[in-house]
Design a protein around this motif. Structure first.
Motif, mmCIF file in Angstrom:
data_model
loop_
_atom_site.group_PDB
_atom_site.id
_atom_site.type_symbol
_atom_site.label_atom_id
_atom_site.label_comp_id
_atom_site.label_asym_id
_atom_site.label_seq_id
_atom_site.Cartn_x
_atom_site.Cartn_y
_atom_site.Cartn_z
ATOM 1 N N PHE A 118 41.050 40.155 45.081
ATOM 2 C CA PHE A 118 39.223 40.212 44.903
ATOM 3 C C PHE A 118 38.729 38.729 44.786
ATOM 4 O O PHE A 118 37.912 38.424 45.738
ATOM 5 N N ILE A 119 39.007 38.175 43.600
ATOM 6 C CA ILE A 119 38.576 36.698 43.317
ATOM 7 C C ILE A 119 38.966 35.882 44.429
ATOM 8 O O ILE A 119 38.269 34.904 45.061
ATOM 9 N N ASP A 132 50.207 34.939 48.977
ATOM 10 C CA ASP A 132 49.866 36.166 48.503
ATOM 11 C C ASP A 132 51.074 37.283 48.819
ATOM 12 O O ASP A 132 51.407 37.252 50.030
ATOM 13 N N THR A 136 48.662 43.851 45.107
ATOM 14 C CA THR A 136 47.452 44.561 45.017
ATOM 15 C C THR A 136 46.353 43.821 46.018
ATOM 16 O O THR A 136 45.122 44.350 46.162
ATOM 17 N N GLY A 137 46.605 42.797 46.733
ATOM 18 C CA GLY A 137 45.413 42.186 47.407
ATOM 19 C C GLY A 137 45.785 42.762 48.956
ATOM 20 O O GLY A 137 46.357 43.670 49.068
ATOM 21 N N LEU A 161 45.931 32.054 41.133
ATOM 22 C CA LEU A 161 45.237 33.409 40.782
ATOM 23 C C LEU A 161 46.135 34.482 40.483
ATOM 24 O O LEU A 161 45.752 35.901 40.331
ATOM 25 N N LYS A 213 49.388 35.696 29.330
ATOM 26 C CA LYS A 213 48.480 34.645 29.799
ATOM 27 C C LYS A 213 48.404 33.463 28.948
ATOM 28 O O LYS A 213 48.179 32.529 29.310
ATOM 29 N N THR A 225 34.758 40.526 35.827
ATOM 30 C CA THR A 225 34.172 39.965 36.988
ATOM 31 C C THR A 225 34.214 41.366 38.034
ATOM 32 O O THR A 225 35.210 42.029 37.974
HETATM 33 N N1 LIG Z 1 38.683 40.482 37.950
HETATM 34 C C1 LIG Z 1 38.712 40.235 36.849
HETATM 35 O O1 LIG Z 1 37.662 40.923 36.022
HETATM 36 C C2 LIG Z 1 39.571 39.343 35.993
HETATM 37 C C3 LIG Z 1 39.382 38.998 34.490
HETATM 38 C C4 LIG Z 1 40.061 37.991 34.023
HETATM 39 C C5 LIG Z 1 41.062 37.553 34.598
HETATM 40 N N2 LIG Z 1 41.078 37.448 35.903
HETATM 41 C C6 LIG Z 1 42.221 36.806 36.687
HETATM 42 O O2 LIG Z 1 41.951 36.508 37.759
HETATM 43 C C7 LIG Z 1 43.080 36.579 38.773
HETATM 44 C C8 LIG Z 1 42.804 37.289 39.816
HETATM 45 O O3 LIG Z 1 42.477 38.588 39.722
HETATM 46 P P1 LIG Z 1 41.720 39.635 40.765
HETATM 47 O O4 LIG Z 1 40.851 40.543 39.854
HETATM 48 O O5 LIG Z 1 41.268 38.881 41.955
HETATM 49 O O6 LIG Z 1 42.887 40.486 41.082
HETATM 50 P P2 LIG Z 1 43.599 40.779 42.342
HETATM 51 O O7 LIG Z 1 44.685 41.973 41.973
HETATM 52 O O8 LIG Z 1 42.631 41.287 43.383
HETATM 53 O O9 LIG Z 1 44.300 39.588 42.743
HETATM 54 C C9 LIG Z 1 45.524 39.088 42.344
HETATM 55 C C10 LIG Z 1 46.330 38.773 43.711
HETATM 56 O O10 LIG Z 1 47.514 37.956 43.246
HETATM 57 C C11 LIG Z 1 48.232 38.657 44.153
HETATM 58 N N3 LIG Z 1 49.935 38.703 43.559
HETATM 59 C C12 LIG Z 1 50.306 39.383 42.588
HETATM 60 N N4 LIG Z 1 51.400 38.882 42.040
HETATM 61 C C13 LIG Z 1 51.955 38.075 43.163
HETATM 62 C C14 LIG Z 1 52.988 37.228 43.466
HETATM 63 N N5 LIG Z 1 53.915 37.399 42.537
HETATM 64 N N6 LIG Z 1 53.028 36.415 44.371
HETATM 65 C C15 LIG Z 1 52.068 36.271 45.217
HETATM 66 N N7 LIG Z 1 50.771 36.928 44.927
HETATM 67 C C16 LIG Z 1 50.667 37.935 44.074
HETATM 68 C C17 LIG Z 1 48.043 40.198 44.513
HETATM 69 O O11 LIG Z 1 48.544 40.793 45.887
HETATM 70 C C18 LIG Z 1 46.663 40.007 44.622
HETATM 71 O O12 LIG Z 1 46.079 39.724 45.969
HETATM 72 C C19 LIG Z 1 44.258 37.070 37.981
HETATM 73 O O13 LIG Z 1 44.941 35.955 37.638
HETATM 74 C C20 LIG Z 1 43.506 37.919 36.653
HETATM 75 O O14 LIG Z 1 44.379 37.846 35.890
HETATM 76 C C21 LIG Z 1 40.682 38.477 36.589
#
Ligand SMILES: NC(=O)c1ccc[n+]([C@@H]2O[C@H](COP(=O)([O-])OP(=O)(O)OC[C@H]3O[C@@H](n4cnc5c(N)ncnc54)[C@H](O)[C@@H]3O)[C@@H](O)[C@H]2O)c1
Length: 336
Positions: free
Chosen positions: A14-15, A34, A38-39, A79, A155, A181
């Protein structure tokens, strides 16, 4: 300005996908690493036609791959992490993979002397909901048996690894503590409230509000979060710092549901359901970010309103529904 190559772990999420778009838009080059747990490749649909994107399907746990890609890039943004429902379903895997992945990324950045931005989370503060939370505020956590506190701890270990390598070995790292977010490409699968409400409103289903709906959330538009991450990446003064990133305006969840229904023009009612003990949201404090450090350092200001956020999430949910119905024939072909 010199064109830089950014390695984005979790860049198809997402982000990460929004950050990919923003970096490509300003002329930089992006390598996305990636594992698509979940992506989604579809999140990179806007980025694909642009030159300068490379997608590598693989894991941050693959130390050789991370090392090779880091060596070819100028800046690393970490991320990748287990989030949302995946996190709750597999807390042990999420914990170990999270910490090991960060250790791998931090080690590679240090070996190659690369600038690193680590995405951390407001979960770091745990139950501390005393008021706007500053970077120096204490962590207050529950039991180790509860998945969300093991996530908070993972974390925290990530942050300790990154900051320790900064202080002891000079790693140029910034820790960005992201608060809630929301926006396009966040899916209901993540368990997040905005896309869930948007999908329910568009389907004409009741919007499920847990508890009495008075619990409040601070929601930042993903575009504002990406603006903040870019400013931090570009600012030499952010090196060695922990910086909150988020929106400071609390909204009650029932009001948010009402707003989604109104902006969607949906007939959906709100359905209030009791909290399950221990479920996400059960004992959520109101977590308001104190973003004075981010503002003072970079001049960042959020530019989108809650209406903008809800409209963007509704448009995204509508596009997803349209894509799904095009892919699924309404009438089974004859003879099937
Ligand atoms: N979305 C929010 O509200 C929020 C809030 C606080 C922190 N965060 C942090 O921001 C970051 C991104 O979060 P997001 O909301 O985009 O989530 P997301 O699940 O959409 O993105 C995470 C990405 O990491 C990939 N991934 C997971 N494990 C992996 C691995 N071992 N190797 C390679 N890729 C891997 C997933 O496929 C996914 O594309 C994360 O670290 C999350 O903890 C997000």
């Amino acid at each position: 300005m010199r064109v830089l190559t950014y390695l984005l772990t979790g860049g198809a999420g997402f982000i990460g996908s929004h950050l990919t778009d923003a970096l490509l838009d300003r002329g930089d080059t992006v390598v996305v690493l990636d594992d698509l747990s979940t992506g989604d490749r579809g999140n990179l649909a806007r980025a694909w036609p642009q030159r300068g994107l490379r997608f590598v399907r693989g894991s941050v746990l693959d130390a050789r791959l991370v090392d090779e890609l880091t060596g070819r890039c100028d800046v690393v943004v970490h991320l990748a992490a287990a989030v949302g429902t995946r996190l709750a379903a597999r807390p042990l895997e999420s914990f170990t993979a999270g910490v090991r992945g960060t250790e791998t990324v931090v080690g590679a950045a240090l070996r190659h002397g690369r600038r690193l931005l680590l995405a951390s989370t407001s979960e770091i503060y745990g139950k501390n909901g005393a008021g706007p939370l500053a970077e120096t505020d204490d962590r207050i956590l529950g039991q180790t048996t509860v998945a969300r506190w093991s996530h908070s701890t993972a974390k925290a270990v990530d942050e300790i690894l990154a900051l320790g390598h900064h202080h002891e070995h000079g790693l140029p790292v910034t820790v960005a503590r992201l608060f809630n977010t929301a926006g396009p490409r966040q899916t209901p699968r993540s368990g997040a409230v905005v896309p869930t409400f948007a999908a329910q409103a568009l389907a004409g289903q009741p919007l499920t509000v847990h508890g009495d709906g008075t619990q409040r959330r601070c929601l930042a538009h993903v575009a504002d979060v990406v603006d903040a991450l870019l400013l931090l990446l570009d600012h030499p003064g952010a090196v060695g710092e922990v910086v909150n990133v988020g929106c400071g305006e609390p909204t009650a969840v029932a009001d948010l549901a009402g707003l989604v229904v109104e902006r969607a023009g949906s007939p959906s009612p709100l359905r209030f359901v009791p909290h399950e003990r221990g479920a996400p949201g059960d004992e959520d404090p109101i977590r308001v970010p104190d973003t004075r450090k981010l503002r003072a350092l970079t001049g960042w200001q959020p530019r989108r309103t809650l209406d903008d956020l809800v409209d963007a999430a509704l448009a995204d949910a509508a596009a997803r529904t349209a894509a799904t119905s095009l892919a699924t024939p309404l009438v089974a072909p004859a003879g099937v």
